[in-house]
Design an enzyme around this catalytic site. Structure first.
Site, PDB file in Angstrom:
ATOM      1  N   CYS A  93      -1.381   1.895   8.721  1.00 29.80           N
ATOM      2  CA  CYS A  93      -0.478   0.944   8.062  1.00 29.80           C
ATOM      3  C   CYS A  93      -1.089  -0.443   7.973  1.00 29.80           C
ATOM      4  CB  CYS A  93       0.808   0.802   8.861  1.00 29.80           C
ATOM      5  SG  CYS A  93       1.525   2.355   9.277  1.00 29.80           S
ATOM      6  N   GLU A 128       0.816  -1.215   0.000  1.00 30.53           N
ATOM      7  CA  GLU A 128       0.000   0.000   0.000  1.00 30.53           C
ATOM      8  C   GLU A 128       0.851   1.267   0.000  1.00 30.53           C
ATOM      9  OE1 GLU A 128      -2.572  -2.005   3.615  1.00 30.53           O
ATOM     10  OE2 GLU A 128      -2.218   0.132   3.620  1.00 30.53           O
TER      11      GLU A 128
HETATM   12  N1  SAH Z   1       8.459   0.451  10.853  1.00 34.47           N
HETATM   13  C1  SAH Z   1       8.603   1.862  10.817  1.00 34.47           C
HETATM   14  C2  SAH Z   1       7.761   2.541   9.764  1.00 34.47           C
HETATM   15  C3  SAH Z   1       6.348   2.074   9.575  1.00 34.47           C
HETATM   16  S1  SAH Z   1       5.144   2.515  10.763  1.00 34.47           S
HETATM   17  C4  SAH Z   1       8.337   2.452  12.177  1.00 34.47           C
HETATM   18  O1  SAH Z   1       8.014   1.707  13.083  1.00 34.47           O
HETATM   19  O2  SAH Z   1       8.526   3.641  12.355  1.00 34.47           O
HETATM   20  C5  SAH Z   1       4.936   4.239  10.609  1.00 34.47           C
HETATM   21  C6  SAH Z   1       4.344   4.879  11.853  1.00 34.47           C
HETATM   22  O3  SAH Z   1       2.925   4.618  11.942  1.00 34.47           O
HETATM   23  C7  SAH Z   1       4.946   4.340  13.124  1.00 34.47           C
HETATM   24  O4  SAH Z   1       5.199   5.363  14.028  1.00 34.47           O
HETATM   25  C8  SAH Z   1       3.870   3.398  13.596  1.00 34.47           C
HETATM   26  O5  SAH Z   1       4.037   3.122  14.922  1.00 34.47           O
HETATM   27  C9  SAH Z   1       2.619   4.182  13.236  1.00 34.47           C
HETATM   28  N2  SAH Z   1       1.366   3.417  13.242  1.00 34.47           N
HETATM   29  C10 SAH Z   1       1.186   2.107  13.029  1.00 34.47           C
HETATM   30  N3  SAH Z   1      -0.105   1.759  13.170  1.00 34.47           N
HETATM   31  C11 SAH Z   1      -0.764   2.888  13.462  1.00 34.47           C
HETATM   32  C12 SAH Z   1      -2.129   3.189  13.726  1.00 34.47           C
HETATM   33  N4  SAH Z   1      -3.051   2.258  13.699  1.00 34.47           N
HETATM   34  N5  SAH Z   1      -2.459   4.479  14.008  1.00 34.47           N
HETATM   35  C13 SAH Z   1      -1.507   5.450  14.024  1.00 34.47           C
HETATM   36  N6  SAH Z   1      -0.223   5.235  13.776  1.00 34.47           N
HETATM   37  C14 SAH Z   1       0.163   3.965  13.505  1.00 34.47           C
END
Ligand code: SAH
Length: 340
Positions: A329, A88
């Site tokens: 994500c 995505e």
């Molecule tokens: N693996 C990397 C990048 C991908 S996640 C990382 O951990 O930074 C990108 C961001 O989105 C991260 O800060 C993650 O914790 C956040 N994220 C994941 N699921 C989420 C959700 N349901 N709501 C808000 N932020 C979320």
């Protein structure tokens, strides 16, 4: 080999190795990225023999868009890659430009408790060309120019380090898509040795750290990576990064109702980050199928923000995008697989 995975330097070497002039690489780059042709035969200033050679060695491939959803100022894409895997990307329209959030892996092994991406274990790394072509496919589709790229989609960029670095070089090239380094952000859950490697790349790219908790007790429950690299080790590496690069770091902090959003947590966070050249991006949680996690109340978010402010921590609250298009994500993919 998909040509979108080649840096300008790779292509220059390719031409030199094949007894051709190096400047042809720039010509090819311009056809691909400035004029956006999808066909070697259309590269009219390149001679026939060279074109035959390019056709023999490369393809020009962009992923297929299999689903697009849009909401206010947001477009979410689901792509099918050459081998059928799906990833995505989310495009957000800001007042300062168009920011694209792209995936770096098929699935993710980091297994953060609140995150939808980890529902699918990592199947493979994305190749540089698969990241580059996510940008191109969306620019074609919407006829927009993407100004900012954030590596915050599915996957952990530092678990696919070499491909991510190559991707950054490709999109940063002035002869190519030309996205300024300061407009590129890499987000990591905190793989400390890679933060150390990254600080010595000499790049002006932004670094964001998914922190989400002010202490190991809470962070261990949310993010398994913390059991390998504790907050202490992480903060030490980030301080070193700031010293070496002289660049400000972003800490992302999702506010989860009753888990990490108390005023005690805010104070602890302020203490942890005091004096660092950093700022905190508070993220309202986008609710997912992990039903045990709920977003914090508006009031709690504002209180958390105020405590950080009062304690001299730079802080912003992230604008909410895309909850109506299941933009968290991994959500679009998960829903697609379930036939929603
Ligand atoms: N693996 C990397 C990048 C991908 S996640 C990382 O951990 O930074 C990108 C961001 O989105 C991260 O800060 C993650 O914790 C956040 N994220 C994941 N699921 C989420 C959700 N349901 N709501 C808000 N932020 C979320």
């Amino acid at each position: 080999m998909n040509i979108y995975g080649k840096t300008l330097e790779d292509l220059e070497n390719y031409f030199l190795e094949n007894g051709e002039k190096k400047f042809k690489a720039i010509q090819v780059y311009e056809w691909l990225y400035k004029k956006r042709v999808n066909d070697f035969d259309k590269m009219s200033n390149i001679n026939k023999n060279t074109i035959s050679m390019l056709k023999k060695d490369f393809t020009i491939f962009k992923p297929e868009i299999i689903k697009r959803q849009s909401g206010k100022d947001v477009y979410k894409y689901l792509f099918k890659l050459e081998d059928g895997e799906k990833v995505e990307a989310v495009l957000m329209l800001h007042d300062y430009g168009q920011s694209l959030c792209i995936s770096t892996e098929v699935g993710c092994n980091m297994n953060c408790a609140f995150c939808e991406s980890g529902r699918l274990k990592k199947r493979r790394n994305l190749l540089p060309e698969e990241m580059t072509s996510q940008i191109l496919a969306i620019e074609d589709d919407l006829e927009v120019r993407i100004s900012h790229v954030v590596l915050m989609g599915i996957g952990e960029p530092f678990d696919n380090y070499d491909n991510v670095m190559k991707f950054i070089k490709i999109i940063n090239s002035g002869k190519g898509i030309d996205i300024g380094a300061r407009h590129i952000t890499v987000s990591t859950c905190g793989i400390v040795p890679k933060i150390e490697e990254f600080m010595n790349e000499g790049l002006q790219v932004n670094l964001a750290i998914s922190l989400h908790a002010p202490n190991d007790k809470i962070r261990n429950k949310l993010m398994p990576i913390n059991k390998v690299y504790s907050i202490d080790l992480l903060i030490k590496a980030v301080k070193e990064y700031i010293e070496v690069t002289n660049r400000r770091v972003t800490f992302e902090y999702i506010l989860l109702n009753g888990i990490n959003d108390s005023s005690k947590c805010a104070l602890e966070l302020a203490k942890l980050l005091r004096g660092m050249n950093a700022y905190v991006n508070l993220i309202p949680y986008n609710e997912t199928s992990h039903l045990e996690f709920k977003k914090s109340e508006k009031k709690t978010i504002l209180e958390f923000y105020d405590i950080l402010k009062k304690n001299k921590i730079n802080v912003t609250i992230r604008k909410e995008f895309g909850s109506e298009v299941t933009a968290a994500c991994g959500q679009l993919r998960a829903n697609y697989e379930e036939g929603k």
